[in-house]
Scaffold this motif. Structure first.
Motif, PDB file in Angstrom:
ATOM      1  N   ALA A 265      26.211  20.001   0.792  1.00 61.43           N
ATOM      2  CA  ALA A 265      27.443  19.219   0.887  1.00 61.43           C
ATOM      3  C   ALA A 265      28.378  19.719   1.989  1.00 61.43           C
ATOM      4  O   ALA A 265      29.421  19.108   2.227  1.00 61.43           O
ATOM      5  N   LEU A 266      28.031  20.810   2.658  1.00 56.80           N
ATOM      6  CA  LEU A 266      28.906  21.356   3.687  1.00 56.80           C
ATOM      7  C   LEU A 266      28.909  20.422   4.896  1.00 56.80           C
ATOM      8  O   LEU A 266      27.861  20.148   5.483  1.00 56.80           O
ATOM      9  N   PRO A 267      30.068  19.911   5.309  1.00 55.82           N
ATOM     10  CA  PRO A 267      30.107  18.955   6.425  1.00 55.82           C
ATOM     11  C   PRO A 267      29.642  19.582   7.740  1.00 55.82           C
ATOM     12  O   PRO A 267      29.825  20.780   7.972  1.00 55.82           O
ATOM     13  N   VAL A 268      29.073  18.755   8.584  1.00 51.81           N
ATOM     14  CA  VAL A 268      28.627  19.213   9.897  1.00 51.81           C
ATOM     15  C   VAL A 268      29.802  19.757  10.701  1.00 51.81           C
ATOM     16  O   VAL A 268      29.665  20.732  11.441  1.00 51.81           O
ATOM     17  N   SER A 269      30.972  19.157  10.531  1.00 45.48           N
ATOM     18  CA  SER A 269      32.143  19.610  11.287  1.00 45.48           C
ATOM     19  C   SER A 269      32.518  21.039  10.933  1.00 45.48           C
ATOM     20  O   SER A 269      32.928  21.810  11.806  1.00 45.48           O
ATOM     21  N   TYR A 270      32.349  21.410   9.663  1.00 41.63           N
ATOM     22  CA  TYR A 270      32.681  22.791   9.274  1.00 41.63           C
ATOM     23  C   TYR A 270      31.621  23.763   9.777  1.00 41.63           C
ATOM     24  O   TYR A 270      31.935  24.877  10.207  1.00 41.63           O
ATOM     25  N   THR A 271      30.357  23.342   9.752  1.00 41.87           N
ATOM     26  CA  THR A 271      29.296  24.174  10.325  1.00 41.87           C
ATOM     27  C   THR A 271      29.554  24.410  11.805  1.00 41.87           C
ATOM     28  O   THR A 271      29.376  25.525  12.324  1.00 41.87           O
ATOM     29  N   ARG A 272      29.991  23.366  12.516  1.00 42.89           N
ATOM     30  CA  ARG A 272      30.302  23.498  13.935  1.00 42.89           C
ATOM     31  C   ARG A 272      31.463  24.483  14.149  1.00 42.89           C
ATOM     32  O   ARG A 272      31.445  25.288  15.069  1.00 42.89           O
ATOM     33  N   TYR A 273      32.458  24.423  13.266  1.00 42.19           N
ATOM     34  CA  TYR A 273      33.577  25.364  13.339  1.00 42.19           C
ATOM     35  C   TYR A 273      33.080  26.800  13.196  1.00 42.19           C
ATOM     36  O   TYR A 273      33.486  27.701  13.945  1.00 42.19           O
ATOM     37  N   LEU A 274      32.181  27.046  12.236  1.00 44.70           N
ATOM     38  CA  LEU A 274      31.662  28.402  12.031  1.00 44.70           C
ATOM     39  C   LEU A 274      30.874  28.880  13.246  1.00 44.70           C
ATOM     40  O   LEU A 274      31.016  30.030  13.679  1.00 44.70           O
ATOM     41  N   VAL A 275      30.032  28.019  13.810  1.00 45.31           N
ATOM     42  CA  VAL A 275      29.235  28.400  14.985  1.00 45.31           C
ATOM     43  C   VAL A 275      30.145  28.721  16.163  1.00 45.31           C
ATOM     44  O   VAL A 275      29.950  29.739  16.861  1.00 45.31           O
ATOM     45  N   ASN A 276      31.154  27.888  16.411  1.00 43.21           N
ATOM     46  CA  ASN A 276      32.069  28.156  17.522  1.00 43.21           C
ATOM     47  C   ASN A 276      32.842  29.450  17.316  1.00 43.21           C
ATOM     48  O   ASN A 276      33.083  30.208  18.263  1.00 43.21           O
ATOM     49  N   SER A 277      33.233  29.715  16.071  1.00 47.35           N
ATOM     50  CA  SER A 277      33.939  30.957  15.780  1.00 47.35           C
ATOM     51  C   SER A 277      33.030  32.171  15.966  1.00 47.35           C
ATOM     52  O   SER A 277      33.459  33.216  16.465  1.00 47.35           O
ATOM     53  N   LEU A 278      31.762  32.025  15.576  1.00 49.24           N
ATOM     54  CA  LEU A 278      30.780  33.101  15.821  1.00 49.24           C
ATOM     55  C   LEU A 278      30.681  33.412  17.311  1.00 49.24           C
ATOM     56  O   LEU A 278      30.664  34.574  17.720  1.00 49.24           O
ATOM     57  N   ARG A 279      30.587  32.368  18.121  1.00 51.53           N
ATOM     58  CA  ARG A 279      30.479  32.563  19.572  1.00 51.53           C
ATOM     59  C   ARG A 279      31.667  33.364  20.104  1.00 51.53           C
ATOM     60  O   ARG A 279      31.494  34.319  20.867  1.00 51.53           O
ATOM     61  N   GLU A 280      32.875  32.940  19.706  1.00 55.88           N
ATOM     62  CA  GLU A 280      34.068  33.570  20.255  1.00 55.88           C
ATOM     63  C   GLU A 280      34.244  34.993  19.754  1.00 55.88           C
ATOM     64  O   GLU A 280      34.586  35.897  20.518  1.00 55.88           O
ATOM     65  N   THR A 281      34.011  35.225  18.475  1.00 58.31           N
ATOM     66  CA  THR A 281      34.252  36.543  17.881  1.00 58.31           C
ATOM     67  C   THR A 281      33.265  37.575  18.376  1.00 58.31           C
ATOM     68  O   THR A 281      33.642  38.724  18.682  1.00 58.31           O
ATOM     69  N   PHE A 282      31.992  37.210  18.457  1.00 59.10           N
ATOM     70  CA  PHE A 282      30.952  38.181  18.791  1.00 59.10           C
ATOM     71  C   PHE A 282      30.415  38.012  20.206  1.00 59.10           C
ATOM     72  O   PHE A 282      29.414  38.637  20.567  1.00 59.10           O
ATOM     73  N   ASP A 283      31.091  37.207  21.027  1.00 58.86           N
ATOM     74  CA  ASP A 283      30.744  37.025  22.430  1.00 58.86           C
ATOM     75  C   ASP A 283      29.276  36.609  22.578  1.00 58.86           C
ATOM     76  O   ASP A 283      28.452  37.340  23.117  1.00 58.86           O
ATOM     77  N   ILE A 284      28.965  35.403  22.078  1.00 59.67           N
ATOM     78  CA  ILE A 284      27.606  34.867  22.145  1.00 59.67           C
ATOM     79  C   ILE A 284      27.645  33.526  22.879  1.00 59.67           C
ATOM     80  O   ILE A 284      27.373  32.466  22.284  1.00 59.67           O
ATOM     81  N   PRO A 285      27.978  33.526  24.175  1.00 61.16           N
ATOM     82  CA  PRO A 285      28.013  32.256  24.896  1.00 61.16           C
ATOM     83  C   PRO A 285      26.623  31.834  25.368  1.00 61.16           C
ATOM     84  O   PRO A 285      25.684  32.642  25.382  1.00 61.16           O
ATOM     85  N   ALA A 286      26.498  30.578  25.726  1.00 60.81           N
ATOM     86  CA  ALA A 286      25.409  30.076  26.576  1.00 60.81           C
ATOM     87  C   ALA A 286      24.061  29.897  25.901  1.00 60.81           C
ATOM     88  O   ALA A 286      23.190  29.241  26.456  1.00 60.81           O
ATOM     89  N   VAL A 287      23.843  30.482  24.720  1.00 59.23           N
ATOM     90  CA  VAL A 287      22.521  30.370  24.098  1.00 59.23           C
ATOM     91  C   VAL A 287      22.636  29.591  22.786  1.00 59.23           C
ATOM     92  O   VAL A 287      23.710  29.530  22.183  1.00 59.23           O
ATOM     93  N   PRO A 288      21.531  28.979  22.326  1.00 59.91           N
ATOM     94  CA  PRO A 288      21.581  28.292  21.034  1.00 59.91           C
ATOM     95  C   PRO A 288      21.874  29.282  19.911  1.00 59.91           C
ATOM     96  O   PRO A 288      21.413  30.426  19.930  1.00 59.91           O
TER      97      PRO A 288
END
Length: 462
Positions: A420-443
């Motif tokens: 039931a977790l919306p795609v928009s919230y999953t996208r928020y978590l992924v973007n936050s992961l990228r910014e917090t742990f410096d994971i740009p450019a890769v899937p």
């Protein structure tokens, strides 16, 4: 010759996997357990290496001298002779007591082992995949031998096992070996596998010739000169590389000749076998629909991506054009936000050093791991900043997170009502992961699982 033995209980799909890796039906396959009795072997090509692949009978507890006992003895003999063991379990039945017992047999053999979790297609095999970690044989590889899913990932792991061990650096003889880290893994002497892809006549072969310093690939103004994916080895500024020159990819509707169809299939295999993909685009026709489709394919395969804008010397207003290109990439490829977009000229060699630096940078990011405590501290902060939504009056709870795999960074989030977790919230978590742990450019792959912390009970028992 390097040999690989496929080991496991009866009916977990060993013969199906054997046929899939061999590329043809050599072993009988049926739902009846114990169909395979004798060892069967074949020479197969994996990443340009010819290896001996051995199919074995199922491992079963049985008295010596019985048919089943002799079958097991043959399997153990194959394991003793092999350089690498593929230990196969069935994701749909999960880890059985026999799996755990035979895993101990595999461990005692003191051979390199890849834990293969078969029948992972669909959601029914998810629990079995994560149970496989309990066997203590390293990160499992999820596949479906019947449906040809995950086979390229398995071939890559096999290729990595065949690579030579890292060399000891001079001058460190007196030092004690340090605890391995993610950065240490990047210092291995095995080459980084790089596929150069793009539409016809984008300059792929010219780029590889410049990197090699010789006319190794045939080039010319005619589109479609390259047909096969050609692999060449290169030492670039002290970094060993294996480069794959590939045929140009056109839209399916424009592929008519049988040879071009085969060449396109070869290019797709090169992408799946690569670790980093350089997508070359023509500066005069950059980011047409086909370019973006290729980029999306690379990202969906989980490979690191770098975009080279070739023939840059033909562009008049370079700053304006580069800004527009980078904005277009950011808009159309948000799933790999921040990937390098480098202007260059394969003909003159300008910009190639920046392109290769982009390759090394995304390769390191692609291998990145984040410690579990840091992930769960981040998870608490991320959910406090933006709480998960309520569904049917009940708020979803984010319980625990871990990273089972890198290459690309793959995370598992345990939560309530994962479906039931919306795609928009999953996208928020992924973007936050990228910014917090410096994971740009890769899937980044974020897999949701319903449940609580799976390791909590183990910690209490310990």
């Amino acid at each position: 010759m390097y040999s690989i033995a496929i080991i496991g209980r009866p009916n977990v799909g060993k013969s199906t996997l054997f046929n899939r890796l061999a590329g043809k039906r050599l072993a009988l396959v049926d739902a009846t357990p114990g169909l395979t009795r004798d060892r069967k072997d074949v020479e197969v090509d994996i990443g340009g290496h010819t290896v001996r692949l051995i199919d074995t009978a199922g491992l079963e507890v049985a008295p010596e001298g019985s048919v089943t006992g002799k079958m097991r003895a043959q399997s153990e003999l194959a394991m003793a002779e092999a350089d690498l063991v593929l230990f196969v379990i069935d994701a749909r039945t999960g880890v059985s007591a026999d799996d755990a017992s035979f895993a101990e047999v595999v461990r005692r053999a003191s051979k390199p082992v890849i834990l293969v979790v078969n029948k992972c297609e669909g959601r029914a095999g998810t629990d079995g995949y994560y149970e496989a970690y309990s066997l203590g044989l390293g990160d499992p590889v999820a596949i479906s031998a019947e449906h040809n899913e995950g086979i390229s990932d398995l071939q890559i792991d096999i290729f990595n096992q065949m690579a030579p061990p890292p060399q000891v650096r001079a001058g460190n003889d007196s030092q004690q070996p340090e605890e391995p880290s993610d950065d240490d893994e990047l210092d291995l002497t095995r080459p980084i596998r790089i596929a150069v892809v793009g539409r016809p006549n984008a300059g792929k072969s010219t780029l590889i010739n410049v990197l090699l310093g010789e006319e190794r690939m045939i080039t010319g103004p005619e589109a479609g000169i390259t047909r096969d994916a050609i692999a060449v080895d290169l030492d670039y500024q002290g970094r060993p590389l294996k480069l794959f020159d590939t045929a140009g990819l056109r839209r399916k509707s424009r592929i008519e000749e049988k040879a071009e169809q085969l060449a396109a299939g070869d290019t797709l295999r090169a992408i799946r076998f690569a670790e980093v993909v350089i997508l070359l685009v023509d500066a005069g026709r950059a980011f047409e629909h086909q370019d973006l489709q290729i980029a999306e394919l690379v990202a969906s395969e989980g490979r690191a991506l770098v975009i080279g804008i070739n023939k840059w010397d033909t562009i008049a207003d370079k700053p304006k054009q580069l800004k527009e290109f980078r904005e277009e990439v950011a808009r159309t490829l948000p799933q790999v936000r921040g990937l390098p977009v480098e202007p260059m000229s394969a003909q003159s060699g300008s910009g190639i050093s920046r392109l290769m630096q982009g390759v090394f940078t995304v390769y390191e990011t692609w291998n990145k791991r984040v410690a579990t405590p840091a992930l769960n501290r981040w998870l608490i902060e991320a959910t406090e900043r933006h709480a998960p939504p309520a569904v049917s009056g009940r708020r979803l709870k984010m319980r625990y997170m871990t990273q089972p795999n890198a290459r690309p960074p793959t995370f598992v989030l345990f939560c309530t009502r994962a479906d039931a977790l919306p795609v928009s919230y999953t996208r928020y978590l992924v973007n936050s992961l990228r910014e917090t742990f410096d994971i740009p450019a890769v899937p980044i792959r974020l897999n949701l699982r319903q449940g609580s912390n799976p390791f909590a009970d183990k910690k209490k028992r310990g």
